[in-house]
Design an enzyme around this catalytic site. Structure first.
Site, PDB file in Angstrom:
ATOM      1  N   HIS A 209       0.795  -1.230   0.000  1.00 52.39           N
ATOM      2  CA  HIS A 209       0.000   0.000   0.000  1.00 52.39           C
ATOM      3  C   HIS A 209       0.825   1.277   0.000  1.00 52.39           C
ATOM      4  CE1 HIS A 209       0.685  -0.195   4.370  1.00 52.39           C
ATOM      5  NE2 HIS A 209       0.494   1.118   4.367  1.00 52.39           N
TER       6      HIS A 209
HETATM    7  C1  UD1 Z   1      -2.537   5.776   5.316  1.00 55.56           C
HETATM    8  C2  UD1 Z   1      -1.297   6.358   5.950  1.00 55.56           C
HETATM    9  C3  UD1 Z   1      -0.177   5.335   5.929  1.00 55.56           C
HETATM   10  C4  UD1 Z   1      -0.611   4.027   6.539  1.00 55.56           C
HETATM   11  C5  UD1 Z   1      -1.888   3.550   5.873  1.00 55.56           C
HETATM   12  C6  UD1 Z   1      -2.369   2.319   6.597  1.00 55.56           C
HETATM   13  C7  UD1 Z   1      -0.933   8.784   5.655  1.00 55.56           C
HETATM   14  C8  UD1 Z   1      -0.149   9.804   4.934  1.00 55.56           C
HETATM   15  N1  UD1 Z   1      -0.818   7.520   5.204  1.00 55.56           N
HETATM   16  O1  UD1 Z   1      -2.238   5.530   3.940  1.00 55.56           O
HETATM   17  O2  UD1 Z   1       0.930   5.827   6.661  1.00 55.56           O
HETATM   18  O3  UD1 Z   1       0.403   3.071   6.376  1.00 55.56           O
HETATM   19  O4  UD1 Z   1      -2.885   4.570   5.966  1.00 55.56           O
HETATM   20  O5  UD1 Z   1      -3.271   1.554   5.910  1.00 55.56           O
HETATM   21  O6  UD1 Z   1      -1.599   9.100   6.605  1.00 55.56           O
HETATM   22  N2  UD1 Z   1      -9.514   4.592   0.979  1.00 55.56           N
HETATM   23  C9  UD1 Z   1     -10.720   3.934   0.897  1.00 55.56           C
HETATM   24  N3  UD1 Z   1     -11.325   3.587   2.078  1.00 55.56           N
HETATM   25  C10 UD1 Z   1     -10.824   3.859   3.296  1.00 55.56           C
HETATM   26  C11 UD1 Z   1      -9.603   4.539   3.366  1.00 55.56           C
HETATM   27  C12 UD1 Z   1      -8.951   4.899   2.200  1.00 55.56           C
HETATM   28  O7  UD1 Z   1     -11.221   3.660  -0.179  1.00 55.56           O
HETATM   29  O8  UD1 Z   1     -11.437   3.496   4.309  1.00 55.56           O
HETATM   30  C13 UD1 Z   1      -8.813   4.951  -0.285  1.00 55.56           C
HETATM   31  C14 UD1 Z   1      -9.161   6.350  -0.786  1.00 55.56           C
HETATM   32  O9  UD1 Z   1      -9.191   6.314  -2.171  1.00 55.56           O
HETATM   33  C15 UD1 Z   1      -7.965   7.169  -0.343  1.00 55.56           C
HETATM   34  C16 UD1 Z   1      -6.829   6.152  -0.415  1.00 55.56           C
HETATM   35  O10 UD1 Z   1      -7.407   4.918  -0.058  1.00 55.56           O
HETATM   36  O11 UD1 Z   1      -7.736   8.292  -1.129  1.00 55.56           O
HETATM   37  C17 UD1 Z   1      -5.675   6.486   0.510  1.00 55.56           C
HETATM   38  O12 UD1 Z   1      -6.117   6.646   1.865  1.00 55.56           O
HETATM   39  P1  UD1 Z   1      -5.264   7.554   2.892  1.00 55.56           P
HETATM   40  O13 UD1 Z   1      -5.812   7.420   4.243  1.00 55.56           O
HETATM   41  O14 UD1 Z   1      -5.123   8.931   2.349  1.00 55.56           O
HETATM   42  O15 UD1 Z   1      -3.840   6.940   2.796  1.00 55.56           O
HETATM   43  P2  UD1 Z   1      -3.384   5.423   2.880  1.00 55.56           P
HETATM   44  O16 UD1 Z   1      -2.728   5.081   1.609  1.00 55.56           O
HETATM   45  O17 UD1 Z   1      -4.519   4.583   3.346  1.00 55.56           O
HETATM   46  N1  UDP Z   2      -3.730  -5.667   8.805  1.00 48.42           N
HETATM   47  C1  UDP Z   2      -4.996  -6.244   8.820  1.00 48.42           C
HETATM   48  N2  UDP Z   2      -5.561  -6.631   7.632  1.00 48.42           N
HETATM   49  C2  UDP Z   2      -4.926  -6.497   6.439  1.00 48.42           C
HETATM   50  C3  UDP Z   2      -3.634  -5.904   6.431  1.00 48.42           C
HETATM   51  C4  UDP Z   2      -3.071  -5.482   7.628  1.00 48.42           C
HETATM   52  O1  UDP Z   2      -5.588  -6.414   9.888  1.00 48.42           O
HETATM   53  O2  UDP Z   2      -5.504  -6.881   5.404  1.00 48.42           O
HETATM   54  C5  UDP Z   2      -3.133  -5.216  10.090  1.00 48.42           C
HETATM   55  C6  UDP Z   2      -1.757  -5.758  10.396  1.00 48.42           C
HETATM   56  O3  UDP Z   2      -1.833  -7.000  11.066  1.00 48.42           O
HETATM   57  C7  UDP Z   2      -1.205  -4.666  11.279  1.00 48.42           C
HETATM   58  C8  UDP Z   2      -1.793  -3.390  10.695  1.00 48.42           C
HETATM   59  O4  UDP Z   2      -2.958  -3.827   9.980  1.00 48.42           O
HETATM   60  O5  UDP Z   2      -1.673  -4.829  12.620  1.00 48.42           O
HETATM   61  C9  UDP Z   2      -0.823  -2.723   9.768  1.00 48.42           C
HETATM   62  O6  UDP Z   2      -1.491  -1.706   9.069  1.00 48.42           O
HETATM   63  P1  UDP Z   2      -1.036  -1.190   7.631  1.00 48.42           P
HETATM   64  O7  UDP Z   2      -0.187  -2.191   6.958  1.00 48.42           O
HETATM   65  O8  UDP Z   2      -2.276  -0.736   6.950  1.00 48.42           O
HETATM   66  O9  UDP Z   2      -0.230   0.146   7.976  1.00 48.42           O
HETATM   67  P2  UDP Z   2       1.301   0.449   8.373  1.00 48.42           P
HETATM   68  O10 UDP Z   2       1.661  -0.415   9.508  1.00 48.42           O
HETATM   69  O11 UDP Z   2       2.132   0.223   7.147  1.00 48.42           O
HETATM   70  O12 UDP Z   2       1.274   1.898   8.702  1.00 48.42           O
END
Ligand code: UD1
Ligand code: UDP
Length: 376
Positions: A209
């Site tokens: 991601h």
């Molecule tokens: C965010 C965090 C990242 C973290 C990740 C965990 C920032 C800058 N990034 O990244 O550090 O590792 O979360 O998963 O804060 N979207 C959906 N549904 C949701 C949420 C997001 O469809 O419930 C889609 C939307 O199109 C959105 C995109 O995902 O624009 C990105 O979501 P966003 O929260 O901005 O950043 P992440 O890539 O999820």
């Molecule tokens: N995780 C989850 N389901 C998934 C992928 C990740 O429950 O499909 C959990 C994982 O076990 C960990 C957390 O989400 O506890 C990590 O989140 P993510 O990878 O989204 O973010 P990051 O740690 O990179 O910020």
């Protein structure tokens, strides 16, 4: 100072926050503090949000800001605009932010100007990669925090090297691992392997991601090529993060790589625990595989969690397809010997609560950052 005199706001916003905030909330409440849970709404899909509240037994948030998705500035700004009046209304003694997402930084900036003490859980992690939005969030959040709560010795050392003083830095251990240990037996009871027709030790688990991996079609195509080669020997399961869903659908995936919806916490821990190998760009997954002793290959050029490489099961493979395939081949032939980092023992939340509750009330508080310029 008795916890019963303190009101503490805990902030969560997105998937990797829920498992970090839960042990802190529990430990504070067990000591009599009043905890107010604020959810910014950065993540909002059922599979990125509610499922974690159910799986982890977190009570519903006391306040939901509903900020949703947007550019960095839009999202950060919306959290700040919504959090500022709420903070005035709740008037806590302290605010706890976790991790490195936009909601973390937004609430940190508001708190630093509003007056309550600010505690950052997971302070001091550094990838030294300024192209990562999280690195900006980490460094800036630490700079305005009163309590820098570090999960590993390298994080504490980073902070000292940046000039923070010993009385600001607290090595407390890893809250993510508190939640992992608290839920491992329940996770092992999940039927997720049966649902996906997987055998213990018979598959690899993948997550992707990071913007650097999934936003650029050229990079993602290279990663898919590597995954296709690996899937020829070891079937792969990829629970798809919403950020990557559109791009993966456009590009199409190789045979042997199965896409499924994002997994809930218990199912995902069960999937990691039974995997032969995990391939990931997630921060939290690097840590959980180290604690579980499951081989992990990280599809990034750097990590803010080097302890998982030095002491755990993590191997940094970069993003070039041939390097990834070579790393996986090596790891499958000779899996790394795991050692669990110090203080990844299930009690980080307790140590955090002890630090915060010995810090004083609003009328009698320590503000370590209120020191003359040059003193850090
Ligand atoms: C965010 C965090 C990242 C973290 C990740 C965990 C920032 C800058 N990034 O990244 O550090 O590792 O979360 O998963 O804060 N979207 C959906 N549904 C949701 C949420 C997001 O469809 O419930 C889609 C939307 O199109 C959105 C995109 O995902 O624009 C990105 O979501 P966003 O929260 O901005 O950043 P992440 O890539 O999820
Ligand atoms: N995780 C989850 N389901 C998934 C992928 C990740 O429950 O499909 C959990 C994982 O076990 C960990 C957390 O989400 O506890 C990590 O989140 P993510 O990878 O989204 O973010 P990051 O740690 O990179 O910020």
């Amino acid at each position: 100072m008795p916890g019963s005199q303190l009101r503490i706001v805990c902030v969560a916003g997105a998937r990797p926050n829920y498992m970090k905030v839960k042990p802190v909330m529990d430990a504070l409440e067990a000591r009599g503090a009043e905890v107010v849970l604020v959810h910014t709404g950065q993540h909002y899909d059922e599979s990125m949000n509610e499922v974690f509240f159910r799986d982890l037994g977190i009570r519903p948030p006391d306040h939901f800001l509903g900020v949703g998705s947007g550019s960095h500035a839009e999202q950060t700004g919306r959290v700040m605009a919504a959090f500022e009046p709420l903070l005035g209304q709740v008037s806590p003694d302290a605010v706890v932010v976790v991790g490195d997402i936009n909601s973390t930084l937004a609430c940190a900036l508001v708190t630093a100007k509003a007056g309550p003490l600010l505690a950052h859980v997971e302070a001091g992690l550094r990838s030294r990669d300024w192209a990562m939005p999280e690195e900006v969030n980490r460094v800036a959040t630490d700079r305005v925090s009163d309590y820098l709560l570090a999960s590993s010795p390298d994080a504490a050392e980073n902070l000292r090297a940046e000039g923070y003083r010993d009385d600001q830095v607290h090595l407390v251990g890893n809250v993510m691992i508190d939640t992992l240990f608290a839920n491992l037996e329940r996770a092992r009871g999940s039927d997720v392997l049966d649902r996906y027709g997987l055998a213990r030790g018979g598959y690899g688990l993948v997550t992707l991601h990071r913007p650097a991996n999934v936003d650029d079609p050229g990079v993602l195509t290279g990663l898919l090529k590597a995954l296709g080669e690996i899937a020829g020997h070891c079937p792969l399961l990829l629970p798809v993060h919403p950020r990557a869903a559109g791009r993966l659908a456009e590009l199409g995936v190789p045979g042997g790589l199965r896409l499924v919806p994002p997994a809930g916490y218990l199912d995902f821990i069960a999937l990691q625990d039974a995997a032969r190998i995990v391939l990931t760009d997630s921060g939290g997954v690097q840590e959980e595989t180290t604690a579980l002793g499951v081989p992990c290959v990280t599809l990034r050029d750097n990590t803010e969690r080097p302890i998982t490489v030095e002491q755990g099961t993590n191997v940094l493979a970069g993003r070039a397809p041939e390097r990834i395939v070579a790393a996986v081949t090596r790891v499958l032939a000779d899996p790394p010997e795991p050692r669990r980092p110090p203080l990844w023992d299930g009690h980080a939340g307790d140590r955090i609560a002890e630090v915060l509750l010995s810090g004083g009330t609003a009328g009698d508080r320590r503000r370590p950052t209120d020191l003359p310029p040059g003193s850090r």
